[in-house]
Design an enzyme around this catalytic site. Structure first.
Site, PDB file in Angstrom:
ATOM      1  N   LYS A 103       0.466  -0.961   0.274  1.00  0.00           N
ATOM      2  CA  LYS A 103      -0.254  -0.376  -0.130  1.00  0.00           C
ATOM      3  C   LYS A 103       0.994   1.444  -0.024  1.00  0.00           C
ATOM      4  O   LYS A 103       1.921   1.417   0.651  1.00  0.00           O
ATOM      5  CB  LYS A 103      -1.113   0.394   1.212  1.00  0.00           C
ATOM      6  N   GLU A 173      -9.139   6.921   4.195  1.00  0.00           N
ATOM      7  CA  GLU A 173      -9.258   7.595   5.946  1.00  0.00           C
ATOM      8  C   GLU A 173      -9.505   9.133   5.561  1.00  0.00           C
ATOM      9  O   GLU A 173      -9.499   9.677   5.320  1.00  0.00           O
ATOM     10  CB  GLU A 173      -8.023   7.963   6.255  1.00  0.00           C
TER      11      GLU A 173
HETATM   12  O1  KIV Z   1      -1.192   2.091   8.518  1.00  0.00           O
HETATM   13  C1  KIV Z   1      -1.992   1.423   9.029  1.00  0.00           C
HETATM   14  O2  KIV Z   1      -2.809   1.151  10.271  1.00  0.00           O
HETATM   15  C2  KIV Z   1      -3.341   2.585   7.580  1.00  0.00           C
HETATM   16  C3  KIV Z   1      -4.543   2.460   8.444  1.00  0.00           C
HETATM   17  C4  KIV Z   1      -5.143   3.124   8.952  1.00  0.00           C
HETATM   18  C5  KIV Z   1      -5.654   2.462   7.040  1.00  0.00           C
HETATM   19  O3  KIV Z   1      -2.711   2.695   6.657  1.00  0.00           O
END
Ligand code: KIV
Length: 259
Positions: A103, A173
């Site tokens: 991600k 988010e």
């Molecule tokens: O780092 C994380 O836990 C996240 C989530 C809050 C989506 O990116």
């Protein structure tokens, strides 16, 4: 799942035992989030988190949940410098942890070029828009994004650009619920919301927040699904009392010569 109207359930985990609980619970996506920095490593933000730390925890979580789809957060400055560097780092993540996807935060032109490069190399990428915690200083704090029309329009455009670049889904988010609904309906790939209302295609929370372990952290979007802080305190104080009082260990916890 999006096509069938089934909600996607995501949660973070960072270690073997909790990952095992998540797999047992049937979570759809286990995210090794760089929230690791704040809830496990005690950093003030996600910015100091390193690739080595993410890989270390990713490997542990993978062992606990071998059959769950896993996404790992690329930490700050491991994908922003160049697409080549991003490819090398994301490739290390897949090779060294066994997770299925990475991600990245942001949706500008450079990020989209990087997403394209990773996807072309066979690395599935999830996007992350709205409050992007690695940019907390540029955003002026942890606040809701996209409230003004110009900012909302930018987020809509970035979501489409990330989909076009090849993201298989994206986290939204801290964005207003109506905007998250709008974005979710405009995409064919799923959105996973955190503080983004009920109309995202799925939801994600930080595990320790959801379990009520992150004492004092109570943002509006958070619902705690347990009170593990109280349970933990109770268990620890019982242990302290029993060891100090001599009640533990009892004979049933002790070995004799032949048992
Ligand atoms: O780092 C994380 O836990 C996240 C989530 C809050 C989506 O990116």
């Amino acid at each position: 799942m999006k096509r069938d109207g089934e909600k996607i359930v995501a949660l973070t985990a960072y270690d073997f035992l909790f990952a095992r609980f998540l797999e047992e619970a049937g979570i759809d996506i286990l995210l090794i989030g760089d929230s690791l920095g704040q809830v496990v490593l005690g950093y003030p933000s996600t910015i100091p988190v390193t690739l080595e730390e993410m890989i270390h925890h990713g490997r542990a979580a993978r062992k606990g949940a071998p059959n769950t789809f896993m996404v790992l957060d690329m930490p700050f400055l491991t994908y922003q410098i160049s697409s080549q560097e991003a490819l090398r780092n994301a490739g290390r993540v897949l090779k060294e942890t066994g997770v299925e996807a990475v991600k990245l935060e942001g949706g500008g032109a450079a990020t989209c070029r990087t997403v394209e490069a990773l996807v072309q190399a066979g690395i599935p990428v999830m996007g992350h828009l709205g409050l992007t915690p690695q940019s907390v200083h540029a955003l002026g704090g942890y606040r809701v994004q996209g409230r003004e029309e110009a900012a909302a329009e930018r987020l809509r455009a970035q979501a489409l650009a990330l989909e076009e670049a090849g993201c298989f889904g994206m986290v939204l988010e801290l964005v207003p619920a109506a905007l998250a609904k709008d974005i979710s309906e405009s995409l064919t790939v799923p959105t996973i919301g955190i503080g983004a209302g009920a109309d995202c295609d799925g939801q994600v929370l930080v595990l320790y927040d959801a379990l009520g372990l992150n004492v004092g952290f109570r943002p509006k979007f958070l619902k705690t699904f347990g009170d593990l802080a109280s349970e933990t305190r109770k268990a620890l104080s019982a242990y302290v009392d029993e060891v100090r009082g001599g009640a533990y260990p009892g004979p049933e916890h002790s070995f004799s010569d032949d048992s």
